[in-house]
Design a protein around this motif. Structure first.
Motif, PDB file in Angstrom:
ATOM      1  N   HIS A 122       0.827  -1.204   0.000  1.00 49.79           N
ATOM      2  CA  HIS A 122       0.000   0.000   0.000  1.00 49.79           C
ATOM      3  C   HIS A 122       0.867   1.262   0.000  1.00 49.79           C
ATOM      4  O   HIS A 122       0.651   2.181  -0.785  1.00 49.79           O
ATOM      5  CB  HIS A 122      -0.920  -0.012   1.220  1.00 49.79           C
ATOM      6  N   GLN A 216     -11.797  -3.873   4.674  1.00 48.71           N
ATOM      7  CA  GLN A 216     -11.924  -3.052   3.455  1.00 48.71           C
ATOM      8  C   GLN A 216     -10.598  -2.977   2.730  1.00 48.71           C
ATOM      9  O   GLN A 216      -9.569  -2.808   3.377  1.00 48.71           O
ATOM     10  CB  GLN A 216     -12.253  -1.617   3.835  1.00 48.71           C
ATOM     11  N   ARG A 218      -7.640  -1.082   1.025  1.00 49.39           N
ATOM     12  CA  ARG A 218      -7.166   0.277   1.281  1.00 49.39           C
ATOM     13  C   ARG A 218      -7.260   1.117   0.013  1.00 49.39           C
ATOM     14  O   ARG A 218      -7.014   0.635  -1.092  1.00 49.39           O
ATOM     15  CB  ARG A 218      -5.713   0.248   1.764  1.00 49.39           C
ATOM     16  N   ASP A 219      -7.576   2.384   0.179  1.00 53.34           N
ATOM     17  CA  ASP A 219      -7.640   3.322  -0.930  1.00 53.34           C
ATOM     18  C   ASP A 219      -6.224   3.772  -1.269  1.00 53.34           C
ATOM     19  O   ASP A 219      -5.551   4.375  -0.424  1.00 53.34           O
ATOM     20  CB  ASP A 219      -8.499   4.529  -0.508  1.00 53.34           C
ATOM     21  N   PRO A 220      -5.732   3.478  -2.490  1.00 52.75           N
ATOM     22  CA  PRO A 220      -4.353   3.828  -2.854  1.00 52.75           C
ATOM     23  C   PRO A 220      -4.057   5.325  -2.692  1.00 52.75           C
ATOM     24  O   PRO A 220      -2.909   5.701  -2.445  1.00 52.75           O
ATOM     25  CB  PRO A 220      -4.236   3.434  -4.327  1.00 52.75           C
ATOM     26  N   ARG A 221      -5.095   6.150  -2.795  1.00 50.46           N
ATOM     27  CA  ARG A 221      -4.862   7.596  -2.667  1.00 50.46           C
ATOM     28  C   ARG A 221      -4.394   7.965  -1.260  1.00 50.46           C
ATOM     29  O   ARG A 221      -3.677   8.950  -1.081  1.00 50.46           O
ATOM     30  CB  ARG A 221      -6.132   8.371  -3.008  1.00 50.46           C
ATOM     31  N   ASP A 222      -4.800   7.170  -0.261  1.00 42.77           N
ATOM     32  CA  ASP A 222      -4.381   7.459   1.117  1.00 42.77           C
ATOM     33  C   ASP A 222      -2.863   7.494   1.237  1.00 42.77           C
ATOM     34  O   ASP A 222      -2.303   8.292   1.972  1.00 42.77           O
ATOM     35  CB  ASP A 222      -4.905   6.389   2.090  1.00 42.77           C
ATOM     36  N   ARG A 225      -1.143  10.767   0.053  1.00 44.98           N
ATOM     37  CA  ARG A 225      -1.489  12.008   0.748  1.00 44.98           C
ATOM     38  C   ARG A 225      -0.258  12.674   1.343  1.00 44.98           C
ATOM     39  O   ARG A 225      -0.106  13.877   1.299  1.00 44.98           O
ATOM     40  CB  ARG A 225      -2.492  11.718   1.867  1.00 44.98           C
TER      41      ARG A 225
END
Lengths: 242, 161
Positions: A122, A216, A218-222, A225
């Motif tokens: 991630h 869930q 993970r959102d790659p955008r996190d 950031r």
């Protein structure tokens, strides 16, 4: 000020405490601390736990770290049902034995599998390293073999004949790699049966609620950031897993 | 059959249990078990530890000692408060390990050195020295059996990584 629990539900010991508090109707304020954003490293949290780790507890002026210590504190203070931490000498010793053993035997290897399978990819943006994953799964195997082949061959739960703190800790730890696609129960039938028993005893809704985050993707955008933090985390992870 | 304690006095947790049982007058049969492991890797393996490994191990130890002082000991006499507890026994037996390997953890840390004196005094100097006799004499250990040495070598190297 009511009891405050500083938790990140991505962390298995935090989930154990969350489930225990909810199951026992213990009133508390949830203070979320986002490990993925490095919030545990910030000065405000240092005042709560100078060890920079989760979980942490604040009861008035009393600060407490270490998941096992926190679970025991809650058990005693709120007089949880005795199956959690029996009063009988040898039954209690069995729970103590598991809680001491599990730090290095279960928690460490299980969380390393999770880090390799989920957190490192991630934050690094790289695919999972299959050789490393295999090696880390190998390190967890002796504990699984012991629990399935020896402990659960003799009784339905890990320490005594009933659900205890040992089962709660083990459950959330073993759910960690499982939740991200490394189903560690699949090769161990007694462990799989135990897992179902524990889930039923804790309550499927509560278990689902506690595991919502880790289940869930993970959102790659996190990860993008804060690239500097991501890089630092990747560095630490690589060192830990090498 | 009474209480039996299976201990290796070269092992830190074994020493904590030994001191506790003796200090509290708990009757037990000592069953000695020789694990042939410990911090004395160079002595045991007959090889030098690579300097980078030693350096990072010592750095990690240093970090832990700082935490021990700042988070646990603070301004108290003992690790968990004003009185000696099992926490002090566990801590002191762990720290005596690097000391026995020649790593003077107390020399640059007066707070820890003072705490060590207090723990030794509470436990009793004789009992303390008796428990640590085996590990302090490690240089006098006979050379390990080569077959056992070869067998244990991978796990010893693994512990260092």
């Amino acid at each position: 000020m009511p009891l405050e629990l500083f938790l990140d539900l991505y962390s298995p010991p935090c989930r154990a405490i969350y489930i225990f508090a909810r199951k026992n109707g213990i009133p508390f304020e949830l203070r979320p601390v986002d490990l993925g954003r490095g919030e545990h490293l910030k000065p405000e949290f240092l005042k709560v736990n100078p060890l920079r780790k989760l979980p942490a507890l604040k009861d008035g002026d009393f600060l407490l770290a270490e998941s096992v210590a926190i679970l025991l504190y809650l058990s005693h203070k709120y007089q949880a049902a005795t199956h959690w931490y029996p009063s009988e000498l040898q039954a209690r010793a069995r729970v103590d034995e598991y809680l001491a053993w599990q730090h290095t035997a279960v928690q460490l290897p299980a969380s390393n599998v999770y880090l390799c399978k989920s957190l490192l990819p991630h934050f690094s943006g790289q695919p999972v390293d299959p050789v490393q994953l295999d090696r880390l799964l190998g390190k967890l195997k002796p504990a699984l073999q012991h629990l399935d082949g020896e402990v659960l061959a003799a009784k339905p739960f890990l320490a005594t004949e009933q659900l205890s703190l040992a089962d709660l800790m083990a459950f959330t730890e073993l759910m960690q790699p499982t939740a991200v696609g490394c189903d560690i129960f699949q090769d161990w039938p007694r462990l799989a049966a135990w897992r179902a028993r524990v889930e039923a005893a804790l309550g499927p809704e509560l278990v689902q609620d506690a595991h919502r985050l880790v289940l869930q993707p993970r959102d790659p955008r996190d990860a993008q950031r804060d690239p500097k933090l991501a890089q630092e985390l990747v560095q630490r992870l690589l060192e830990r897993l090498s | 059959m009474g209480l039996e304690l299976y201990l290796d006095l070269l092992s830190q947790p074994s020493r904590a249990v030994y001191i506790f049982a003796k200090k509290n007058g708990i009757p037990f049969e000592l069953r000695s078990v020789e694990l042939l492991k410990g911090m004395m890797f160079p002595v045991f393996l007959g090889e030098q530890v690579p300097p980078e490994t030693l350096a990072s191990t010592l750095a990690e130890l240093d970090r832990c000692l700082q935490l021990l002082e700042d988070k646990f000991l603070k301004d108290q006499d003992f690790v968990a408060g004003p009185h000696i507890s099992v926490a002090d026994l566990v801590a002191i037996t762990e720290l005596m390990h690097p000391v026995s390997a020649g790593c003077q953890v107390f020399r640059s840390r007066p707070k820890l050195a003072a705490w060590r004196q207090r723990v030794e005094a509470e436990v009793g100097k004789d009992l303390f020295q008796e428990a640590h006799a085996a590990v302090m004499k490690v240089e006098d250990l006979p050379p390990a059996d080569p077959a056992i040495k070869e067998k244990l070598k991978p796990s010893v190297q693994c512990l260092l990584q």
